[in-house]
Enzyme design. Structure first.
Site, PDB file in Angstrom:
ATOM      1  CG  HIS A  23      66.171  -6.228   1.158  1.00  0.00           C
ATOM      2  ND1 HIS A  23      65.798  -7.284   1.961  1.00  0.00           N
ATOM      3  CD2 HIS A  23      65.032  -5.563   0.862  1.00  0.00           C
ATOM      4  CE1 HIS A  23      64.496  -7.255   2.150  1.00  0.00           C
ATOM      5  NE2 HIS A  23      63.997  -6.228   1.496  1.00  0.00           N
ATOM      6  CG  ASP A  24      68.564  -9.414   2.828  1.00  0.00           C
ATOM      7  OD1 ASP A  24      69.715  -9.388   3.292  1.00  0.00           O
ATOM      8  OD2 ASP A  24      67.659  -8.651   3.212  1.00  0.00           O
TER       9      ASP A  24
ATOM     10  N   GLY B 276      62.637  -8.727  -1.993  1.00  0.00           N
ATOM     11  CA  GLY B 276      63.670  -9.124  -1.052  1.00  0.00           C
ATOM     12  C   GLY B 276      63.718 -10.615  -0.810  1.00  0.00           C
TER      13      GLY B 276
END
Length: 338
Positions: free
Chosen positions: A184-185, A202
């Site tokens: 994520h991200d 992340g």
């Protein structure tokens, strides 16, 4: 207008597919949809789309011209594919979550790859919008997983076209080999190569033309500079500045990525200047008692080296790694001239 066809689905439990039919409500005569595929009537299919056996296309999906879904591949949620994207057997793109997954044109999603699904971050709150935006000409190989963001509209690398701003989490022309993971991200630039088993935690940021060897692990929030190289089996727990080569169980700087620089067209003058700058920062002479910060500042004030853009980019990349929210650079050996 395109002709609409609906087939009976007596072999499928109607309670689970009331909103699905075997064909899209809009497809050209040159398109092909296998009779066992389930395509929601609200899905939008471009011209020349091919959907193979046992595929699923959700109600909010949009497929560009010439897309091809091979056997048992699936598109869920608010997902948009550009032209000529290919999903190999078992590939899954998108998720039934708020937000969306967008992919550009000419992307290949390999066998059993999972792209644009819910992140594995506990701070994600159900109901929040989450996004994944991918550029063009990316090859995402088998068993790779790429997750959506954990926060609403957490997207960067913006481009403006026709008064609309598009933001991409993954850029263009990347080769992401088998069994990689992009959490994520993350923000990934262009023309990168991630070898098999590369794992990005992340919030990792990767520049352009970076190259990882197999089984590379990158700690969350690290930055990987452009034109850098990470050796196989490395664990990256701090930033890798631009143009550097690192390796090790806890990565150390091993010098400049000289072969990579040559392959990408850096001139002999640029490479010589970068080598001189690297030595000044990381390989001071025995009697040099100045600190790291002083050596970096002196380099930035050098009349000759400061006029070489590549040297300035490298120095800035190093300096940026020491900002408050960053993790600092990888360890380096205190080499001397002896």
């Amino acid at each position: 207008m395109y002709r609409v066809s609906k087939l009976r689905s007596s072999t499928i439990a109607l309670s689970s597919v009331l909103s699905l039919t075997r064909f899209s409500s809009s497809f050209s005569e040159s398109s092909f949809v296998h009779p066992t595929a389930i395509v929601h009537p609200n899905a939008v299919l471009g011209q020349g789309v091919s959907i193979g056996p046992f595929c699923t296309v959700g109600s909010s999906a949009k497929l560009g011209n010439g897309c091809r879904l091979n056997t048992g591949s699936h598109i869920y949620g608010n997902t948009e594919l550009g032209e000529r994207c290919v999903l190999m057997t078992g590939a899954v793109v998108g998720d039934d979550l708020p937000g969306r997954t967008v992919m550009g044109s000419n992307n290949m999603i390999g066998h059993y790859a999972i792209v644009g699904v819910k992140c594995q971050d506990l701070k994600y709150k159900p109901g929040d919008e989450c996004f994944l935006d991918v550029g063009d000409n990316n090859e995402i190989r088998e068993h790779t997983s790429i997750h959506r963001s954990s926060k609403s509209r957490d997207r960067t690398v913006c481009e403006r076209a026709e008064n609309v701003i598009f933001c991409r989490v993954i850029g263009n022309n990347n080769l992401i080999m088998g069994s990689c993971h992009i959490a994520h991200d993350c923000k990934v630039g262009n023309n990168n190569i991630f070898a098999n088993g590369t794992l990005l935690g992340g919030h990792v940021v990767v520049g352009d033309h970076a190259h990882t060897a197999g089984a590379t692990v990158v700690h969350q929030f690290c930055h990987i500079g452009s034109f850098s190289f990470i050796g196989g089996g490395s664990v990256v727990s701090q930033d890798v500045p631009k143009y550097m080569m690192v390796s090790g169980e806890r990565t150390e700087l091993r010098g400049l990525n000289l072969e990579g620089l040559r392959r990408h067209g850096f001139t002999s003058t640029e490479i010589t200047s970068l080598r001189t700058a690297y030595r000044r920062i990381f390989m001071p002479v025995d009697e040099d008692v100045r600190g790291f910060e002083e050596r970096l500042a002196e380099l930035e004030q050098d009349e000759k080296l400061a006029n070489v853009p590549a040297v300035c980019y490298m120095a800035q990349s190093i300096r940026d790694s020491f900002e408050e929210s960053r993790r600092g650079i990888c360890k380096y050996r205190h080499w001397t001239s002896s």
